[in-house]
Design an enzyme around this catalytic site. Structure first.
Site, PDB file in Angstrom:
ATOM      1  N   ASP A  19      -1.521   6.550  -1.415  1.00 16.07           N
ATOM      2  CA  ASP A  19      -1.247   6.447   0.018  1.00 16.07           C
ATOM      3  C   ASP A  19      -1.345   7.821   0.678  1.00 16.07           C
ATOM      4  OD1 ASP A  19      -0.488   5.475   2.459  1.00 16.07           O
ATOM      5  OD2 ASP A  19       1.354   4.541   1.771  1.00 16.07           O
ATOM      6  N   ASP A  20      -2.377   8.029   1.482  1.00 16.73           N
ATOM      7  CA  ASP A  20      -2.584   9.285   2.216  1.00 16.73           C
ATOM      8  C   ASP A  20      -2.952  10.455   1.304  1.00 16.73           C
ATOM      9  OD1 ASP A  20      -1.876   7.814   4.415  1.00 16.73           O
ATOM     10  OD2 ASP A  20      -0.011   8.870   4.829  1.00 16.73           O
ATOM     11  N   CYS A  24      -3.724   3.293   7.222  1.00 19.67           N
ATOM     12  CA  CYS A  24      -3.381   2.523   6.016  1.00 19.67           C
ATOM     13  C   CYS A  24      -3.676   1.027   6.146  1.00 19.67           C
ATOM     14  CB  CYS A  24      -1.901   2.696   5.695  1.00 19.67           C
ATOM     15  SG  CYS A  24      -1.327   4.396   5.621  1.00 19.67           S
ATOM     16  N   ARG A  83      -6.357  -1.487   4.029  1.00 17.98           N
ATOM     17  CA  ARG A  83      -5.889  -2.505   3.086  1.00 17.98           C
ATOM     18  C   ARG A  83      -6.436  -3.880   3.443  1.00 17.98           C
ATOM     19  NH1 ARG A  83      -1.403   0.198   0.416  1.00 17.98           N
ATOM     20  NH2 ARG A  83      -1.545   2.308   1.244  1.00 17.98           N
ATOM     21  N   LYS A  89       3.155  -1.251  -1.480  1.00 15.73           N
ATOM     22  CA  LYS A  89       3.154  -1.413  -0.025  1.00 15.73           C
ATOM     23  C   LYS A  89       2.208  -2.530   0.413  1.00 15.73           C
ATOM     24  CE  LYS A  89       1.291   1.569   3.391  1.00 15.73           C
ATOM     25  NZ  LYS A  89       1.220   2.937   3.931  1.00 15.73           N
ATOM     26  N   HIS A 101       2.101  -4.048   4.119  1.00 18.69           N
ATOM     27  CA  HIS A 101       1.673  -3.526   5.422  1.00 18.69           C
ATOM     28  C   HIS A 101       0.653  -4.428   6.116  1.00 18.69           C
ATOM     29  CE1 HIS A 101       0.908   0.514   7.749  1.00 18.69           C
ATOM     30  NE2 HIS A 101       1.743  -0.307   8.359  1.00 18.69           N
ATOM     31  N   HIS A 103       2.585   9.463   0.423  1.00 20.51           N
ATOM     32  CA  HIS A 103       2.927   9.276   1.836  1.00 20.51           C
ATOM     33  C   HIS A 103       4.289   9.906   2.137  1.00 20.51           C
ATOM     34  CE1 HIS A 103       3.773   7.234   5.628  1.00 20.51           C
ATOM     35  NE2 HIS A 103       2.581   6.634   5.601  1.00 20.51           N
ATOM     36  N   ASP A 148      -6.275   5.439   0.418  1.00 18.94           N
ATOM     37  CA  ASP A 148      -6.500   4.498   1.519  1.00 18.94           C
ATOM     38  C   ASP A 148      -7.052   5.145   2.780  1.00 18.94           C
ATOM     39  OD1 ASP A 148      -4.192   5.840   2.168  1.00 18.94           O
ATOM     40  OD2 ASP A 148      -3.030   4.062   2.680  1.00 18.94           O
ATOM     41  N   ASN A 149      -7.010   6.454   2.877  1.00 20.27           N
ATOM     42  CA  ASN A 149      -7.583   7.187   4.018  1.00 20.27           C
ATOM     43  C   ASN A 149      -7.466   8.675   3.717  1.00 20.27           C
ATOM     44  OD1 ASN A 149      -4.794   5.700   5.471  1.00 20.27           O
ATOM     45  ND2 ASN A 149      -4.729   7.869   4.949  1.00 20.27           N
ATOM     46  N   LYS A 186      -6.312  11.956   8.617  1.00 19.69           N
ATOM     47  CA  LYS A 186      -5.891  10.584   8.901  1.00 19.69           C
ATOM     48  C   LYS A 186      -5.692  10.346  10.394  1.00 19.69           C
ATOM     49  CE  LYS A 186      -1.907   7.531   8.032  1.00 19.69           C
ATOM     50  NZ  LYS A 186      -0.590   7.438   7.348  1.00 19.69           N
TER      51      LYS A 186
END
Length: 579
Positions: free
Chosen positions: A75-76, A113, A117, A170, A172, A261, A367-368, A421
């Site tokens: 994540d991130d 994010c 996803r 996660k 989301h 994250h 994810d990014n 991001k």
């Protein structure tokens, strides 16, 4: 599921043959001198031993030899963080996947994010999937805020076709009951419904969400206070796989980690390893990462750094106290990535112990791009956060601290790309991605060709021998936008998408469209149609030189492609309406 399990089943048959033979001989009229009777007996016996774990497609007397699938999402995570990408953070387990597989240097995601996803799990545009804008739920096409019935999910189709489907981490993609992962194809799941949470407890981070919400198998669940997020998600996923490991069916497992994250929280044992490493500052790290990425072969040798985001202060302008705090932020971040790698190593070790590693396709991705947010100092959020959290130097990294490393370190994490991001510039949407497994022919290789997160779903469907349906449960489905990567993995082709392939992306006014080496971007506020800029990525990886005025013909071509794309997915922008 694999040869080891087939061997176990064969052993079971041999060991128990006498028992079944004795039972039949003593209780049934049965002539073992008759060939037909022998065959009948064996078929009955195989049916008895294979009756557990059946599915719609897999018959009771068949071992499903299709590969397992494991998706690991960071994540991130910054593009330049991993050791195998040239980063300085210790990631030996992720690096081992790269040495046995393929590193992708131009893997494109969404800039945030949730839309990524949505695209990952559906193989479609985030608007078509229903997540046109993160944290927005509206009764408008593309902005429903959850995965709609216009698309099918990977777990739904794989589960229908005989796979076990597990998830931890996660979600989301909607908080309502009908949007829960349990309703979207996951057989077992333990998830954080929101997009961010404390890594040690369930304390909420935003106004209106005083407590983070978790569910297990669709039912409300509580976070076991004191457990660390990455450790617990790993425990859950391993437990799910272990529960059904002997029933001759493959699994699809989705580890949607919330690390690294913000809030930057991790046990001291992890971040202490990096103490003092970043004392030269984020600008120096950004320069170092450019060189290390070049040495690793991830970017061209002639790549140059773009100017930093205007929000980034010069390192030399900081006071000694500020520099000390900034260094600690990056130490915490590195510790979180280190811990993430350790947990991925736990999964790899487990798969080897149960004999499934060699038959598992493993996908690791971010994810990014790196995250530039600093919510603790956000005027609209800080009043709510203050009563629960602090950002004192002494408590940085603990459960009651809310630290994010901001645009300054995100610039280093996204080196050599522009910004980070939230932006549709390369720094926000080009992320690390590795694929390793039995069907990956070119090991320890780098693929520089363009691909997107939407290409993963069709790849998995081809591997699992599944045709994407035109409708599901009475709902007509939009066709997949992605394309299978199998020709790349099997070394039968060098590229997937033709040079004239068009990839568009829009999220909250951050817009881009790419066709071949050409790209247009627009992140004006408020959104202005005339603010698009044109770049030639073959010559300008950092998106520094706007060619809009010098190549108006190409600009008009690209602008028309964007208009077509925006109309297709029904983008909603201020003052613009697409019929």
């Amino acid at each position: 599921m694999n040869r080891n399990k087939l061997a176990k089943q064969t052993t079971f048959l041999l060991v128990n043959f006498r028992m079944y033979y004795g039972f039949i001989k003593n209780n049934l009229t049965f002539n073992l001198n008759n060939t037909n009777s022998i065959l009948t007996f064996l078929l009955v016996l195989i049916g008895i031993t294979g009756c557990s774990g059946t599915s719609e497609k897999t018959s009771i007397d068949t071992v499903d030899t299709r590969p397992n699938i494991l998706i690991l999402v960071a994540d991130d995570l910054g593009y330049a963080d991993l050791g195998c990408y040239g980063g300085d953070i210790a990631t030996p387990n992720i690096d081992s996947l790269a040495s046995n597989g393929i590193r992708f240097s131009r893997f494109h995601t969404a800039p945030m994010c949730a839309p990524t996803r949505a695209m990952l799990l559906t193989g479609n545009d985030n608007h078509i999937a229903g997540v046109g804008r993160q944290a927005l739920s509206a009764q408008v096409f593309g902005y429903e805020g959850y995965l709609t019935n216009r698309v099918a999910t990977i777990p739904a189709l794989l589960r229908k076709d005989g796979y076990h489907t597990y998830m931890a981490g996660k979600w989301h993609l909607g908080t309502g009951r009908s949007a829960n992962p349990y309703e979207k194809g996951f057989e077992r799941s333990f998830v954080l419904l929101e997009g961010v949470g404390n890594h040690y407890n369930s304390q909420g981070l935003f106004k209106g969400i005083p407590v983070s919400h978790y569910t297990e198998d669709g039912k409300a669940a509580k976070w076991p206070d004191g457990e660390y997020s990455t450790d617990l998600y790993t425990d859950k996923l391993i437990g799910y796989i272990d529960q059904y490991k002997d029933d001759n069916r493959p699994f699809f497992a989705y580890a949607a980690y919330t690390s690294p994250h913000w809030p930057l929280q991790v046990d001291e044992a992890y971040w202490k390893k990096y103490e003092g490493r970043y004392n030269d500052g984020y600008e120096k790290l950004k320069e170092d990462r450019l060189l290390s990425l070049q040495r690793a072969g991830m970017i061209p040798e002639d790549a140059v750094l773009p100017p930093s985001h205007p929000a980034v202060r010069s390192w030399d302008s900081l006071s000694g106290t500020e520099k000390k705090r900034e260094s600690r932020k990056m130490e915490l971040y590195a510790g979180m990535v280190d811990n993430l790698d350790v947990n991925i190593g736990r999964i790899i070790k487990y798969l080897k112990e149960i004999g499934e590693y060699e038959n598992t396709l493993i996908i690791f991705m971010s994810d990014n791009g790196a995250a530039g947010e600093d919510y603790y100092n956000n005027p609209g959020i800080k009043p709510y956060i203050n009563p629960y959290f602090n950002n004192n130097f002494e408590t940085m990294g603990e459960a009651n601290s809310l630290i994010s490393y901001g645009p300054q370190w995100a610039e280093a994490g996204s080196s050599p790309f522009k910004y980070y991001k939230e932006y549709a510039t390369n720094g926000g949407i080009i992320a690390s991605m590795i694929m390793s497994g039995p069907m990956v022919v070119k090991q320890n290789s780098i693929v520089d060709n363009f691909l997107t997160v939407m290409d993963i779903a069709p790849t998995l469907y081809e591997i699992a021998n599944i045709d994407y349906p035109s409708e599901l449960n009475g709902n007509k489905l939009f066709p997949l936008k992605g394309k299978s990567l199998m020709p790349l993995l099997s070394a039968k082709a060098d590229t997937i998408h033709a040079r004239d392939y068009v990839f568009g992306m829009e999220h909250s006014g951050n817009t881009m469209l790419r066709k071949g080496q050409w790209k247009i971007t627009n992140f004006s506020e408020p959104f202005n149609l005339s603010a698009f800029k044109l770049y030639n990525l073959d010559e300008d990886l950092g998106e520094v030189y706007d060619l809009k005025s010098t190549n108006p013909k190409k600009y008009q071509e690209m602008y028309q492609e964007w208009t077509n794309f925006a109309s297709e997915i029904k983008v909603q922008l201020p003052g613009i309406s697409y019929e």
